[in-house]
Write a protein that holds these residues in place. Structure first.
Motif, PDB file in Angstrom:
ATOM      1  N   GLN A 393     -66.278 -99.816   8.326  1.00 54.65           N
ATOM      2  CA  GLN A 393     -66.840 -98.731   7.522  1.00 54.65           C
ATOM      3  C   GLN A 393     -66.338 -97.365   7.986  1.00 54.65           C
ATOM      4  O   GLN A 393     -65.711 -97.233   9.031  1.00 54.65           O
ATOM      5  CB  GLN A 393     -68.363 -98.797   7.481  1.00 54.65           C
ATOM      6  N   GLN A 394     -66.618 -96.348   7.158  1.00 52.92           N
ATOM      7  CA  GLN A 394     -65.991 -95.051   7.421  1.00 52.92           C
ATOM      8  C   GLN A 394     -66.467 -94.421   8.719  1.00 52.92           C
ATOM      9  O   GLN A 394     -65.718 -93.702   9.366  1.00 52.92           O
ATOM     10  CB  GLN A 394     -66.239 -94.114   6.244  1.00 52.92           C
ATOM     11  N   GLN A 395     -67.734 -94.701   9.069  1.00 56.62           N
ATOM     12  CA  GLN A 395     -68.218 -94.238  10.365  1.00 56.62           C
ATOM     13  C   GLN A 395     -68.152 -95.383  11.373  1.00 56.62           C
ATOM     14  O   GLN A 395     -68.896 -95.407  12.350  1.00 56.62           O
ATOM     15  CB  GLN A 395     -69.661 -93.738  10.251  1.00 56.62           C
ATOM     16  N   GLY A 396     -67.249 -96.328  11.107  1.00 59.87           N
ATOM     17  CA  GLY A 396     -67.219 -97.527  11.927  1.00 59.87           C
ATOM     18  C   GLY A 396     -66.322 -97.411  13.134  1.00 59.87           C
ATOM     19  O   GLY A 396     -65.709 -96.363  13.395  1.00 59.87           O
ATOM     20  N   VAL A 397     -66.229 -98.501  13.877  1.00 61.17           N
ATOM     21  CA  VAL A 397     -65.525 -98.508  15.152  1.00 61.17           C
ATOM     22  C   VAL A 397     -64.048 -98.134  15.000  1.00 61.17           C
ATOM     23  O   VAL A 397     -63.528 -97.283  15.720  1.00 61.17           O
ATOM     24  CB  VAL A 397     -65.661 -99.901  15.802  1.00 61.17           C
TER      25      VAL A 397
ATOM     26  N   MET B 145     -77.143 -83.956   6.152  1.00 61.66           N
ATOM     27  CA  MET B 145     -75.917 -83.871   5.358  1.00 61.66           C
ATOM     28  C   MET B 145     -76.109 -83.137   4.037  1.00 61.66           C
ATOM     29  O   MET B 145     -75.161 -82.994   3.269  1.00 61.66           O
ATOM     30  CB  MET B 145     -75.374 -85.281   5.079  1.00 61.66           C
ATOM     31  N   VAL B 146     -77.349 -82.712   3.753  1.00 64.17           N
ATOM     32  CA  VAL B 146     -77.574 -82.061   2.467  1.00 64.17           C
ATOM     33  C   VAL B 146     -77.703 -80.541   2.610  1.00 64.17           C
ATOM     34  O   VAL B 146     -77.985 -79.844   1.638  1.00 64.17           O
ATOM     35  CB  VAL B 146     -78.835 -82.615   1.764  1.00 64.17           C
ATOM     36  N   GLY B 147     -77.458 -80.041   3.805  1.00 69.02           N
ATOM     37  CA  GLY B 147     -77.487 -78.599   3.988  1.00 69.02           C
ATOM     38  C   GLY B 147     -78.898 -78.032   3.943  1.00 69.02           C
ATOM     39  O   GLY B 147     -79.874 -78.739   4.171  1.00 69.02           O
ATOM     40  N   ALA B 148     -78.980 -76.733   3.573  1.00 64.65           N
ATOM     41  CA  ALA B 148     -80.273 -76.055   3.617  1.00 64.65           C
ATOM     42  C   ALA B 148     -81.121 -76.365   2.393  1.00 64.65           C
ATOM     43  O   ALA B 148     -82.321 -76.108   2.388  1.00 64.65           O
ATOM     44  CB  ALA B 148     -80.057 -74.540   3.724  1.00 64.65           C
ATOM     45  N   GLY B 165     -70.039 -86.238  -0.755  1.00 66.35           N
ATOM     46  CA  GLY B 165     -70.218 -87.427   0.066  1.00 66.35           C
ATOM     47  C   GLY B 165     -70.476 -88.642  -0.806  1.00 66.35           C
ATOM     48  O   GLY B 165     -70.658 -88.533  -2.023  1.00 66.35           O
ATOM     49  N   LYS B 166     -70.506 -89.778  -0.142  1.00 71.18           N
ATOM     50  CA  LYS B 166     -70.719 -91.030  -0.885  1.00 71.18           C
ATOM     51  C   LYS B 166     -72.185 -91.206  -1.250  1.00 71.18           C
ATOM     52  O   LYS B 166     -73.074 -90.687  -0.570  1.00 71.18           O
ATOM     53  CB  LYS B 166     -70.289 -92.210  -0.019  1.00 71.18           C
ATOM     54  N   ARG B 167     -72.416 -91.940  -2.302  1.00 72.05           N
ATOM     55  CA  ARG B 167     -73.758 -92.335  -2.709  1.00 72.05           C
ATOM     56  C   ARG B 167     -73.826 -93.858  -2.772  1.00 72.05           C
ATOM     57  O   ARG B 167     -72.814 -94.499  -3.037  1.00 72.05           O
ATOM     58  CB  ARG B 167     -74.059 -91.830  -4.132  1.00 72.05           C
ATOM     59  N   LEU B 227     -76.872 -97.756   5.484  1.00 71.86           N
ATOM     60  CA  LEU B 227     -75.771 -96.823   5.235  1.00 71.86           C
ATOM     61  C   LEU B 227     -76.196 -95.393   5.534  1.00 71.86           C
ATOM     62  O   LEU B 227     -75.417 -94.591   6.049  1.00 71.86           O
ATOM     63  CB  LEU B 227     -75.297 -96.942   3.782  1.00 71.86           C
ATOM     64  N   LEU B 228     -77.464 -95.072   5.232  1.00 72.08           N
ATOM     65  CA  LEU B 228     -77.979 -93.736   5.537  1.00 72.08           C
ATOM     66  C   LEU B 228     -78.051 -93.537   7.048  1.00 72.08           C
ATOM     67  O   LEU B 228     -77.642 -92.502   7.575  1.00 72.08           O
ATOM     68  CB  LEU B 228     -79.373 -93.544   4.924  1.00 72.08           C
ATOM     69  N   ALA B 229     -78.532 -94.549   7.744  1.00 71.41           N
ATOM     70  CA  ALA B 229     -78.666 -94.435   9.192  1.00 71.41           C
ATOM     71  C   ALA B 229     -77.303 -94.300   9.855  1.00 71.41           C
ATOM     72  O   ALA B 229     -77.143 -93.587  10.841  1.00 71.41           O
ATOM     73  CB  ALA B 229     -79.395 -95.661   9.737  1.00 71.41           C
ATOM     74  N   ASP B 230     -76.286 -94.985   9.290  1.00 68.79           N
ATOM     75  CA  ASP B 230     -74.938 -94.898   9.854  1.00 68.79           C
ATOM     76  C   ASP B 230     -74.213 -93.616   9.471  1.00 68.79           C
ATOM     77  O   ASP B 230     -73.118 -93.350   9.952  1.00 68.79           O
ATOM     78  CB  ASP B 230     -74.096 -96.083   9.368  1.00 68.79           C
ATOM     79  N   GLY B 231     -74.812 -92.854   8.533  1.00 67.63           N
ATOM     80  CA  GLY B 231     -74.134 -91.659   8.066  1.00 67.63           C
ATOM     81  C   GLY B 231     -72.977 -91.957   7.129  1.00 67.63           C
ATOM     82  O   GLY B 231     -72.098 -91.120   6.916  1.00 67.63           O
ATOM     83  N   GLU B 232     -72.957 -93.152   6.557  1.00 65.02           N
ATOM     84  CA  GLU B 232     -71.892 -93.514   5.622  1.00 65.02           C
ATOM     85  C   GLU B 232     -72.048 -92.811   4.289  1.00 65.02           C
ATOM     86  O   GLU B 232     -71.082 -92.550   3.590  1.00 65.02           O
ATOM     87  CB  GLU B 232     -71.912 -95.019   5.370  1.00 65.02           C
ATOM     88  N   ILE B 233     -73.294 -92.565   3.913  1.00 65.25           N
ATOM     89  CA  ILE B 233     -73.553 -91.972   2.598  1.00 65.25           C
ATOM     90  C   ILE B 233     -74.455 -90.760   2.767  1.00 65.25           C
ATOM     91  O   ILE B 233     -75.155 -90.623   3.765  1.00 65.25           O
ATOM     92  CB  ILE B 233     -74.247 -92.972   1.652  1.00 65.25           C
ATOM     93  N   VAL B 234     -74.406 -89.874   1.768  1.00 65.13           N
ATOM     94  CA  VAL B 234     -75.286 -88.713   1.812  1.00 65.13           C
ATOM     95  C   VAL B 234     -76.618 -89.031   1.150  1.00 65.13           C
ATOM     96  O   VAL B 234     -77.669 -88.536   1.560  1.00 65.13           O
ATOM     97  CB  VAL B 234     -74.596 -87.476   1.191  1.00 65.13           C
ATOM     98  N   MET B 235     -76.565 -89.890   0.111  1.00 59.21           N
ATOM     99  CA  MET B 235     -77.815 -90.318  -0.525  1.00 59.21           C
ATOM    100  C   MET B 235     -77.616 -91.661  -1.198  1.00 59.21           C
ATOM    101  O   MET B 235     -76.485 -92.071  -1.434  1.00 59.21           O
ATOM    102  CB  MET B 235     -78.304 -89.287  -1.538  1.00 59.21           C
TER     103      MET B 235
END
Lengths: 554, 364
Positions: A393-397, B145-148, B165-167, B227-235
Motif C-alpha cells: 500500500q501507499q503508506q506501506g513498507v 489530513m483535512v486541514g483546518a 487524497g484517496k477516498r 485505511l484511515l488508520a494507515d493514512g492511506e485515505i483522507v476519507m
C-alpha cells in the motif's frame, strides 16, 4: 485324446476351453480392480461430478416461469406481446395462475427470476400478490349478499363433489405438482363433479386448485372449509356469461337455489373485467413489454443466461448486443486469461532459478531453501494476501523504504495495489510453489554429468544450458504452467482483496452472482464458459506441446 | 474385534451428539464486535435462564443468502436463526427461504403495551424480517489530513480540491449513487425517481466518475477504518459502528460525518421449513432476544441503534468505556438531521440492473 486336442479347441486342466477360461480370469481380475476403485469412483461421482453437472445445468434451466404461470405462458406463446396485453381472456387465466402461485408463495420467486432480465418485475409480482385477494373479496361480498350460504364450505363441497371431472382434476393436480413439487399422497378426500365442471368451468378450475392445495399442501379437510376468495372471482366469471345464466336456471342439482339467487342479483355483481383489475393493481401488467418478457423467457430452457454471460441479451426481436455501458463479462474473461498468463510467465521466470538452485545445491542448503519455499505454501492464503497489502500500500513498507532511500518523493508514492499490478504480484507469490515443486522434481532427474559433458565438448555455458539442460526441464515447466495457469484462472480471494477495479477476475463476478445476487443461472453460465475455455486451452496445449511431455516428478 | 469396538464407539458418539444437537440452536451472524454484542446482550442471559440449551454461533451471515438456498434445495436446514441485512431479508422472503413472521403474536409487546409491529414501525422491511438494529453507512475522515476545515457535508467526498487524497467507497452502488446524485444537485426527495431512469443512473456514474481515480473500493466494511488508520485515505465510507470503534475504543485520529448517512436495518430471519420442535425453541429465544430491554442492552456494546422505538430511552452507557451511548446512535436526533433511509423496494427492483452497470463502469 490326441485327436480331440488337434481338432477341438485347446482345453485347460479342468476341461473348459482355454480361451473361455482365460477370458473368465481376465474378467474376474477386471471386476476385482473395478471393485477396488468403486468406493472412490462412487465418491467422485456423487460429490464431484453430479453437483458440477447439476450446477452447469442451471445455466439453461428456466422451468420456473412455465411452472409458476403455466397456462398464461402457453397462451402468450401463441400470440404477440401486443395482443397479449389487450387480451381479457389471458388476464382471466393469469388470475387463476397467479392466485395459485401466490398461495404457494411462488410468485415472488418468479418475480426475482424475471427481475434479472428487467428491473421492476420483482416488486410487480410482490405487490400484486396481496391485491389479488382483494379483487376476489369484492366478489365474495357480492355472493354473501346474494345468499350467505355461498360463503360457507359445505355449499361448495356439495356443488363440486361428484364423479366425472377426473380429467380436469388431474390437469389441475399436474399444475400444482409442477409448482410445489409435492406429490399427492393417498386419498384427496375430494373428487370433482363432471356436471359442475361443465356448468361452471371457471369456478370448477379455481375450486379444484383450492381443494388440491388444501388437501396436499395444507393437509386439511376439504369438505368444511371455505375456499379462497379467488374462487368467488372465478364463479363470477361463469355467472356473468348469459349462456351459463340460463343453464343455471335449468340446473336442479345441489346448490341450485344459491346459484339462482346470485343470478337474480347479477346486476349488482362487480364487473368481471380482469384486465382492468390488473391494470388497477399495476399498469405494468398491461404494458406490452411485460408480456414480451414473459414470451421470451416463457420456455422451459433458455439461452438467456449464456447470452448475458457474453454481453448479449435475448429480446423479442432476437439476440442483441448489450449497450456499451453494460458490457462487462467478455472484458473480464479476456482480462482473466491475459493476467493468468502473465502470472504463469512470472512464475516461470522467478521459479526456474530457484528450482535450479534447489536441485543443484548440496543437500543441507537445499533443504533449508526447500523449507523457505514450502513455508509460505503452508501459510493461509488470506494471511499471505493481507501481508502483501501491508507491503504494497501507499503508506506501506515498500513505499516507505523507497521514500527513505530517496528513490521516490513522499508525495508521489508508487501505486502498487488496488490495481492489476497488485493482483499479479500477490498471485505470482502465492502460486510460485506450484511452479517450483514440479520444476524441482524434474530437474532433480537431470544428471549433472550431461552439462559437464556438453562443456567438455566445447559448449559455452549458455549453449550447454540452452541446448542440453533446458530441453530436459521443459516437462517440468509444462506441468508447473498448467498447474499455475488453471489455479490462477479460478482465483477470486486475492484479486478481490488487492485487485481494486482493474485487477479483478471473472471468478469475482461468479462469486457475486452465487452468493449475493442469487442469479445462479448466470453464475453457472459464466462457470461453464470458463470451464470450456480451460478445456480448450488444455487441448491446444496437448496439440502443441503434447501432454506426454508433462511431468510432475521422476 | 477391534473393528466392532470402534463401530460401537462411533455409533455411541453419533447417538450422543445427536441428542446433544436436539438441545442446541445454531445462530448465524457476522462475527467480530457485532456478534460479540449479540452474545452478551441476547444469548448469554438466555442460556443463563435456560441452561439446558446450548447456543452455537456460526459466522456465515455474509454468505447466508446463498447457503440458505443451498440448504433449502438439499432439504437439510442446519441453521435456526440467521442475522441478515434488511435487503437480504426481502430476497430471502421472495425466494421462500425465510419464514413469514406475525410480529404481533410472535414477538413481545413493548412494556407500555404497544404492539410489536407498531414498536418496530418502519424497520419491518419485509414480512419475514425481525429487526434488531439500525445502522448507517456514513463517512469518516482523517483529522490530520483535512486541514483546518473538516468536512461538514457529504459532498466533501466529491471535492478533491478542498480535500485532496484517496477516498474509500463501497464496491457496490448502494449509497454511492444516492450521494452522487445529491451532490450533483438532485433534490433529496427526487433522487429515487431520477435513479429509476437510465439517464439518472448514467448521471450518478458520471458524478462518481469525477473522483474515480481517487477511490479505493472496499468490499469489507473493516477496510475503511484500517485505511484511515494507515493514512492511506483522507476519507471513506463505512458503517458507523466501525468508525465509533476506531475513534472511541482505539483512539485513532478520525472524525465522523453525520450527513446524508444511509440508514439501514439488520435483523433476524427464521429459515423456512424448520421442524416443529426447533421452531418452538427458536421462537422462544426470539421472543426474549428481541424484547425492548434486550435491544437496548445491545447498545452498550456497539454503537448501533435499537430497532424498537421503546428501547431508545433505555440505552445506557458503553460497557467498558462508561460513556453514554445515546449520542453515538445513528438514530440520535442530533445525528439524524439529514438522513437517507434505504429504499428497499427500490433496491430490490433495481439492484441487479444498477449493479451490472456499476460493475461495467468500474471495469472500464
Amino acid at each position: 485324446m490326441s485327436e480331440t486336442t488337434q481338432t477341438g479347441p485347446m482345453l485347460s486342466a479342468d476341461g473348459v476351453p482355454l480361451k473361455t477360461s482365460l477370458a473368465r480370469a481376465l474378467r474376474r481380475q477386471k471386476t476385482r480392480a473395478l471393485l477396488l476403485i468403486a468406493p472412490l469412483l462412487a465418491f467422485v461421482i456423487i460429490t464431484f461430478i453430479i453437483p458440477i453437472a447439476s450446477m452447469l445445468f442451471r445455466s439453461v434451466e428456466n422451468q420456473i416461469v412455465s411452472n409458476t404461470l403455466p397456462q398464461t405462458v402457453a397462451i402468450v406463446g401463441d400470440t404477440t406481446a401486443q395482443e397479449a396485453s389487450m387480451d381479457e381472456m389471458l388476464f382471466r387465466v393469469l388470475y387463476l395462475d397467479m392466485y395459485r402461485a401466490v398461495e404457494a408463495k411462488a410468485h415472488t420467486r418468479l418475480g426475482s427470476r424475471l427481475n434479472y432480465e428487467k428491473s421492476g418485475i420483482s416488486s410487480l409480482f410482490r405487490t400484486s400478490g396481496r391485491k389479488l385477494e382483494t379483487v376476489g373479496e369484492d366478489f365474495e361480498d357480492f355472493f354473501k349478499d346474494a345468499d350467505s350460504g355461498m360463503v360457507k364450505g359445505p355449499f361448495w363441497h356439495e356443488l363440486m363433489q361428484g364423479e366425472g371431472g377426473e380429467d380436469l382434476l388431474n390437469d389441475r393436480l399436474g399444475l400444482l405438482t409442477d409448482l410445489t413439487s409435492l406429490e399427492a399422497s393417498g386419498d384427496l378426500g375430494f373428487t370433482l363433479s363432471g356436471e359442475a365442471a361443465a356448468l361452471l368451468p371457471w369456478a370448477a378450475r379455481a375450486y379444484a386448485d383450492w381443494a388440491l392445495f388444501t388437501a396436499i399442501v395444507d393437509e386439511k379437510d376439504v369438505s368444511t372449509k371455505k375456499p379462497w376468495a379467488g374462487v368467488y372471482a372465478a364463479l363470477a366469471l361463469d355467472l356473468a356469461d348469459p349462456a351459463t345464466q340460463s343453464a343455471v336456471a335449468a340446473y336442479g342439482g345441489s346448490g341450485a337455489a344459491e346459484l339462482q339467487a346470485a343470478v337474480a342479483n347479477i346486476a349488482d355483481m362487480p364487473a368481471t373485467e380482469f384486465r382492468a383489475y390488473f391494470e388497477d393493481i399495476d399498469d405494468k401488467w398491461v404494458a406490452p413489454e411485460t408480456w414480451a418478457l414473459l414470451k421470451v423467457f416463457g420456455s422451459q430452457y433458455t439461452s438467456g443466461y449464456f447470452l448475458n454471460a457474453v454481453d448479449m441479451k435475448l429480446t423479442p426481436d432476437g439476440i442483441e448486443q448489450r449497450p456499451d455501458n453494460e458490457r462487462l463479462y467478455l472484458k473480464l474473461f479476456k482480462r482473466t486469461l491475459i493476467m493468468s498468463m502473465v502470472i504463469t510467465v512470472s512464475c516461470i521466470v522467478l521459479g526456474y532459478p530457484v528450482a535450479w538452485l534447489l536441485a543443484n545445491l548440496p543437500m543441507r542448503s537445499a533443504n533449508v531453501l526447500m523449507i523457505l519455499v514450502l513455508l509460505p505454501f503452508w501459510t493461509s492464503l488470506l494471511v499471505r494476501t493481507s501481508a502483501w497489502k501491508v507491503l504494497l500500500q501507499q503508506q506501506g513498507v515498500i513505499n516507505d523504504i523507497l521514500v527513505w532511500l530517496g528513490f521516490v518523493a513522499d508525495d508521489s508514492r508508487l501505486i502498487m495495489m488496488n490495481n492489476s499490478t497488485g493482483t499479479i504480484i500477490a498471485m505470482t507469490h502465492i502460486l510460485l510453489p506450484f511452479m517450483i515443486l514440479p520444476l524441482y522434481s524434474v530437474m532433480k532427474t537431470i544428471p549433472p554429468t550431461y552439462l559437464r559433458a556438453a562443456k567438455s565438448l566445447g559448449a559455452t555455458n549458455w549453449t550447454a544450458f540452452w541446448r542440453v539442460y533446458f530441453p530436459q526441464s521443459v516437462p517440468g515447466i509444462g506441468a508447473g504452467s498448467i498447474l499455475v495457469f488453471i489455479l490462477a484462472i479460478g482465483y477470486y480471494i486475492t484479486p478481490e482483496i488487492v485487485g481494486g477495479t482493474d485487477g479483478v477476475f471473472i471468478s469475482n463476478r461468479i462469486a457475486y452472482h452465487i452468493s449475493s445476487s442469487l442469479n445462479w443461472g448466470l453464475a453457472a453460465a459464466l462457470g461453464t464458459i470458463l470451464l470450456a475455455v480451460v478445456m480448450l486451452l488444455y487441448w491446444l496445449y496437448d496439440r502443441i506441446v503434447g501432454i506426454d511431455n508433462v511431468k510432475l516428478g521422476g | 474385534m477391534k473393528l466392532t469396538k470402534a463401530l460401537l464407539a462411533t455409533s455411541a458418539l453419533v447417538i450422543t451428539s445427536g441428542s446433544a444437537f436436539a438441545e442446541s440452536m445454531t445462530l448465524v451472524s457476522w462475527g467480530g464486535a457485532y456478534q460479540a454484542s449479540q452474545t452478551k446482550a441476547y444469548s448469554d442471559p438466555y442460556t443463563a435462564a435456560n441452561p439446558d440449551i446450548t447456543i452455537i454461533w456460526d459466522e456465515s451471515s455474509a454468505e447466508a443468502v446463498a447457503k440458505l438456498r443451498a440448504m433449502n434445495e438439499a432439504g437439510n436446514i442446519t441453521w435456526d436463526l440467521v442475522d441478515v441485512e434488511g435487503a437480504d431479508s426481502i430476497r430471502l422472503c421472495d425466494e421462500g427461504l425465510a419464514m413469514e413472521i406475525d410480529h404481533d403474536t410472535m414477538l413481545a409487546a413493548a412494556p407500555d403495551g404497544t404492539s410489536a409491529s407498531d414498536d418496530f414501525g418502519d424497520s419491518i422491511v419485509s414480512d419475514c424480517f425481525i429487526p434488531q438494529i439500525v445502522f448507517s453507512t456514513t463517512v469518516g475522515y482523517r483529522l490530520d489530513m483535512v486541514g483546518a476545515t473538516p468536512p461538514t457535508s457529504i459532498c466533501a467526498l466529491f471535492d478533491t480540491d478542498a480535500y485532496p487524497g484517496k477516498r474509500a467507497l463501497n464496491k457496490r452502488p448502494l449509497a454511492n449513487v444516492e450521494w452522487a446524485l445529491l451532490c450533483d444537485g438532485v433534490p433529496k426527495d427526487e433522487i429515487y425517481d431520477v435513479l429509476a431512469t437510465p439517464e439518472g443512473q448514467d448521471r450518478a456514474l458520471a458524478k462518481l466518475g469525477t473522483i474515480k481515480d481517487d477511490v479505493i473500493w472496499w468490499s469489507a466494511a473493516a477496510e475503511t477504518p484500517q485505511l484511515l488508520a494507515d493514512g492511506e485515505i483522507v476519507m471513506g465510507s463505512t458503517y458507523n459502528g466501525r468508525l465509533f470503534a476506531a475513534i472511541a475504543e482505539q483512539n485513532q485520529p478520525i472524525g465522523m460525518l453525520w450527513d446524508a448517512q444511509m440508514l439501514d436495518f439488520d435483523g433476524w430471519i427464521v429459515p423456512a421449513g424448520l421442524p416443529e420442535d426447533r421452531l418452538a425453541r427458536v421462537m422462544d429465544f426470539l421472543n426474549f432476544a428481541t424484547d425492548t430491554q434486550r435491544l437496548a442492552d445491545q447498545a452498550a456494546y456497539i454503537s448501533y441503534g435499537p430497532a424498537r422505538a421503546s428501547s431508545a430511552p433505555l440505552v445506557g452507557n458503553h460497557a467498558d468505556l462508561g460513556i453514554p451511548m445515546a449520542p453515538h446512535m445513528p438514530t440520535d436526533p442530533a445525528n439524524s438531521q439529514n438522513v437517507f433511509v434505504t429504499q428497499y423496494e427500490f433496491w430490490a427492483d433495481y439492484r441487479d440492473d444498477i449493479d451490472a452497470k456499476f460493475q461495467a463502469w468500474l471495469a472500464n
